[in-house]
Write an enzyme that holds these catalytic residues in place. Structure first.
Site, PDB file in Angstrom:
ATOM      1  CG  ASP A 137     -12.745  63.114  60.094  1.00 46.67           C
ATOM      2  OD1 ASP A 137     -13.376  63.772  60.927  1.00 46.67           O
ATOM      3  OD2 ASP A 137     -12.281  63.603  59.052  1.00 46.67           O
ATOM      4  CE  LYS A 166     -10.969  68.349  65.686  1.00 54.49           C
ATOM      5  NZ  LYS A 166     -10.907  67.346  64.628  1.00 54.49           N
ATOM      6  CG  ASN A 188     -23.844  62.311  64.910  1.00 55.51           C
ATOM      7  OD1 ASN A 188     -24.852  62.320  65.611  1.00 55.51           O
ATOM      8  ND2 ASN A 188     -22.628  62.435  65.417  1.00 55.51           N
ATOM      9  N   GLY A 217     -15.840  52.555  56.855  1.00 53.69           N
ATOM     10  CA  GLY A 217     -15.153  53.758  56.411  1.00 53.69           C
ATOM     11  C   GLY A 217     -14.002  54.097  57.330  1.00 53.69           C
ATOM     12  CB  ALA A 218     -12.100  57.237  57.766  1.00 51.59           C
ATOM     13  CB  ALA A 219     -15.126  56.703  61.970  1.00 51.28           C
ATOM     14  CD  GLU A 225     -11.497  67.176  61.686  1.00 52.19           C
ATOM     15  OE1 GLU A 225     -12.622  66.967  62.152  1.00 52.19           O
ATOM     16  OE2 GLU A 225     -10.450  66.818  62.264  1.00 52.19           O
ATOM     17  CG  ASP A 226     -14.358  67.237  57.893  1.00 49.02           C
ATOM     18  OD1 ASP A 226     -14.455  66.285  58.676  1.00 49.02           O
ATOM     19  OD2 ASP A 226     -14.982  68.299  58.040  1.00 49.02           O
ATOM     20  CG  ASN A 278     -14.313  62.610  67.467  1.00 49.85           C
ATOM     21  OD1 ASN A 278     -15.023  61.705  67.899  1.00 49.85           O
ATOM     22  ND2 ASN A 278     -13.755  62.570  66.270  1.00 49.85           N
ATOM     23  CE1 TYR A 305      11.061  90.409  60.287  1.00 44.22           C
ATOM     24  CE2 TYR A 305      11.793  92.580  59.575  1.00 44.22           C
ATOM     25  CZ  TYR A 305      11.444  91.271  59.277  1.00 44.22           C
ATOM     26  OH  TYR A 305      11.463  90.838  57.982  1.00 44.22           O
TER      27      TYR A 305
END
Length: 752
Positions: A165, A97, A290, A199-201, A139-140, A322, A42
């Site tokens: 995702d 994650k 899933n 969708g996204a995937a 994510e998500d 993943n 510091y």
């Protein structure tokens, strides 16, 4: 084994509560002990790197953690399969994650939960945090907002932004697809590919497949309203419109007729028998819904034996996981200080994974799964346990990043880089996960001898609910029920099999076996009855001896030596019988075995040679290639001492036997473990630091283990009992429930 891994609410909450709330901690990487350390860390010392970074911003990668730090960002609007739980409730997932980043690729990560569903607010927040991080993992976040957020951040930030995702699933799917087509002899540009789930995937999967050569009009995308075709207006958006095909097909059933590949990121049961029946020869099915796939592998193979099937499930072959992608993509991107993760880097990752699956699988991976894995229809994607991933995938990603101009710091010495990646792999985590995978494949009936101890009961419940096998608990029913209820897991009582002398029909045969062993050792039938009917350790050993269980865990409530004596009434487990205790120390990413820690009080040189051989076998059963050092306070004859003589002579005994593992001695511990010190003895026969230490006596073994446990913060597994006719493992009186579970896993894998 589908559905066998049961996790209760209480267990899940306890896991996240103990030993400290959450799954992450922050540790200092520099000394912080003295006033000088504080002055450097510091004020005033910290001013120097601050000024250097202000003058040249790139040096932030040299003087801070930026270059190995990723933000896991979510707003909780699409949490796993749970939906919109909000930012705060998504935190356990994001912490998880971050743990995966660290475990698989040694990437430091911080989870950030943003309490907004406004894409502009998220974009602004992440952009403002840019100086802190070397990369952003989104994510998500629900679609279509995730598309907007990722695209804008890619355009406005100069570090990698990656929505896992979308692209994580796409990369692993692409890797598996490359190998499936390789096996079937088809070319991607000739294939008819059907995607269900826009969708996204799904969108990311089809975009990457097209980037790899699939033709636009050969790719039919379906959503809940049917085929996405040119001219359709209902339920459309700009991301779907980009994949509208020129086709007369209108339903998923029509699209599947003659298709070569099905990619599913939709719902259970979306693929019917009729659809599968209508597909082309050697159909490739990626049923990734899933927790339940669009069609199960059993159903698919019953209809089309020629099908290659992948799912998102770990209990089926060809798991699209993943974790095979995002840690290594970021590892490669961070190591070249990339400005982005582009399509070329994602394709390089997929190709590296595909090529890795075609190579011979290492023994430790086969050991982890309890079977030999080889490239083919049931093995088109590597397993997460493959130790080669860390030094195979990131270099491919890094090369692609350098070739496409997104690298700020190209890697000059690629072989050296690959070697540095190997050093990042923590062998302790791989060993433990591999052992658990082996145990799950074995499905052993495990006898837990001490059902009156809550630690043992917790371990038994976890063993069974983790899908490792059947837990047989020795104890009184009322006592077990009460203890489980007090621990908040009373529902587990119905799942466990409680065994004791009062409820078994085998007691007479147990007593007869024991009497036959002990009748010439001063025991009469009354003595035998007391032992068999009243001592849980003896009763449990008799269960094992008669085949009423496959393994035994005991010793958590009594001294190990006392329990071993009781075990000896049923099994031959003395020093004269060849029994040996081996303790594994897991510390700072290293695994070191110490022997003998249980049986031999003061072994001779011949005993020491026997111990070394047993310990080497234990090392191999743990996935280690043994390098044995006979350790003492002297090194290769100096200083001279009568106490060190046997340690000098033990290697000569092994010389005469012609064993098939490395060994040498006598030597001090620092010579055995430190390669730089070992280099001072060029005649030493060990090719690297020892991973098996054979010690002069049991007392020195005990001192060494407890010292490392208390001061070195080592994880202790053992003593692992080797050289006994059945799988028996003894816990220590200080064992936690997790320690007892580890010993059960070792018994299930027949280690020792």
């Amino acid at each position: 084994m589908a559905g066998s891994n049961k996790i209760t609410r209480e267990e899940a909450l306890a896991y996240h509560l103990e030993p400290a709330p959450g799954k992450l901690t922050v540790n200092a990487s520099t000394p912080m002990s003295t006033q000088r350390d504080l002055s450097l860390a510091y004020s005033p010392g910290v001013a120097v790197p601050c000024e250097a970074i202000a003058e040249n911003p790139e040096t932030a990668y040299d003087y801070t953690t930026k270059g190995n730090l990723v933000a896991v960002v979510s707003n909780g609007s699409a949490v796993l399969g749970l939906g919109n739980l909000g930012a705060l409730a998504s935190k356990p997932v994001m912490e998880g994650k971050s743990v995966l980043f660290k475990r698989f690729a040694d990437v430091n990560s911080i989870d950030i939960e943003l309490d907004t569903e406004d894409p502009d607010a998220i974009i602004q927040a992440v952009k403002l945090m840019g100086p802190t991080f070397g990369g952003i993992n989104l994510e998500d976040i629900k679609a279509p907002e995730c598309f907007i957020i990722e695209q804008r951040l890619k355009e406005e930030m100069d570090i990698p932004v990656f929505h896992d995702d979308q692209h994580g699933t796409a990369v692993i799917t692409a890797a598996g697809l490359l190998n499936a087509l390789h096996i079937t002899g088809k070319k991607i540009e000739d294939c008819r590919i059907v995607l269900n789930g826009a969708g996204a995937a799904g969108i990311a999967c089809i975009e990457l497949v097209k980037a790899m050569g699939a033709k636009h009009d050969n790719c039919i995308v379906c959503d809940t309203k049917g085929v996405i075709y040119q001219g359709r207006t209902e339920g459309m958006n700009q991301w779907k419109s980009a994949h509208a095909a020129r086709t007369d097909l209108r339903t998923l059933t029509e699209a599947m007729n003659g298709a070569d590949v099905f990619l599913g990121v939709s719902v259970k049961g979306a693929v019917t028998a009729e659809m599968l029946e209508s597909m082309a020869d050697d159909p490739v099915i990626f049923a990734m819904a899933n927790p339940d796939p669009e069609i199960t592998p059993e159903e698919a193979h019953a209809i089309r034996p020629d099908a290659i099937v992948a799912t998102g499930r770990s209990d089926y072959p060809n798991q699209v996981n993943n974790v095979l992608g995002f840690p290594y993509l970021f590892r490669g991107a961070l190591d070249i200080r990339a400005r982005a993760i582009n399509d070329e880097m994602k394709i390089a990752c997929a190709q590296a994974l595909a090529e890795l699956a075609r190579e011979d699988v290492p023994d430790e991976v086969a050991l982890a799964y309890g079977r030999k894995l080889s490239f083919g229809r049931d093995y088109i994607i590597p397993t997460p346990f493959d130790p080669r991933l860390i030094h195979t995938v990131p270099p491919a990603v890094a090369r692609a990043g350098m070739d496409t101009g997104v690298a700020r710091k190209p890697i000059v010495d690629m072989p050296g880089y690959e070697q540095s990646l190997r050093a990042r792999m923590d062998p302790t985590a791989s060993m433990l996960q591999g052992m658990f995978a082996r145990a799950k494949g074995t499905q052993a009936r495990m006898i837990f001898a001490e059902g009156d101890d809550i630690r043992v009961l917790r371990a038994a419940v976890t063993y069974q609910r983790s899908g490792l096998g059947k837990a047989l608990v020795v104890g009184r029913e009322d006592d077990v029920r009460e203890r489980l209820e007090l621990a908040g897991i009373g529902d587990a009582f119905r799942e466990l099999e409680i065994v004791n002398a009062r409820n078994t029909r085998h007691l007479e045969s147990y007593k007869e076996l024991l009497y036959n062993r002990l009748q010439r050792k001063g025991y009469d039938r009354t003595d035998v009855h007391r032992l068999a009917a009243r001592d849980r350790h003896v009763f449990s050993a008799l269960m094992l001896a008669q085949g009423h269980g496959d393994g035994l865990v005991t010793g958590a409530t009594r001294k190990s030596a006392h329990v071993l004596g009781l075990i000896n009434t049923v099994f031959d487990a003395t020093a004269e019988d060849g029994a040996v205790g081996v303790t594994a120390l897991l510390v700072k990413g290293r695994i070191v075995l110490i022997a003998d820690t249980l049986v031999h009080e003061w072994p001779s040189q011949t005993d020491l040679a026997d111990i070394a051989t047993r310990a080497a076998g234990t090392a191999r059963s743990l996935g280690l290639e043994p390098r044995v050092a006979f350790v003492s306070f002297s090194t290769f004859g100096y200083p001279v001492s009568e106490r060190a003589t046997k340690m000098h002579q033990a290697p000569q005994v092994l010389d005469a036997r012609g064993v098939d593992f490395e060994y040498d001695g006598e030597m001090t511990v620092d010579v055995a473990l430190d390669p730089d010190i070992m280099e001072q003895y060029p005649f030493c026969r060990l090719s690297g630091p020892a991973n098996v230490l054979v010690v002069p006596a049991r007392h020195s073994a005990s001192i060494s283990v407890k010292l490392m446990q208390q001061l070195g913060d080592a994880t202790v597994i053992g003593p692992i009992l080797s050289g006994v006719g059945k799988p028996i493992q003894l816990c220590s009186a200080t064992s936690t429930a997790n320690d007892i579970l580890n010993m059960a896993v070792l018994a299930a894998c027949k280690v020792g």
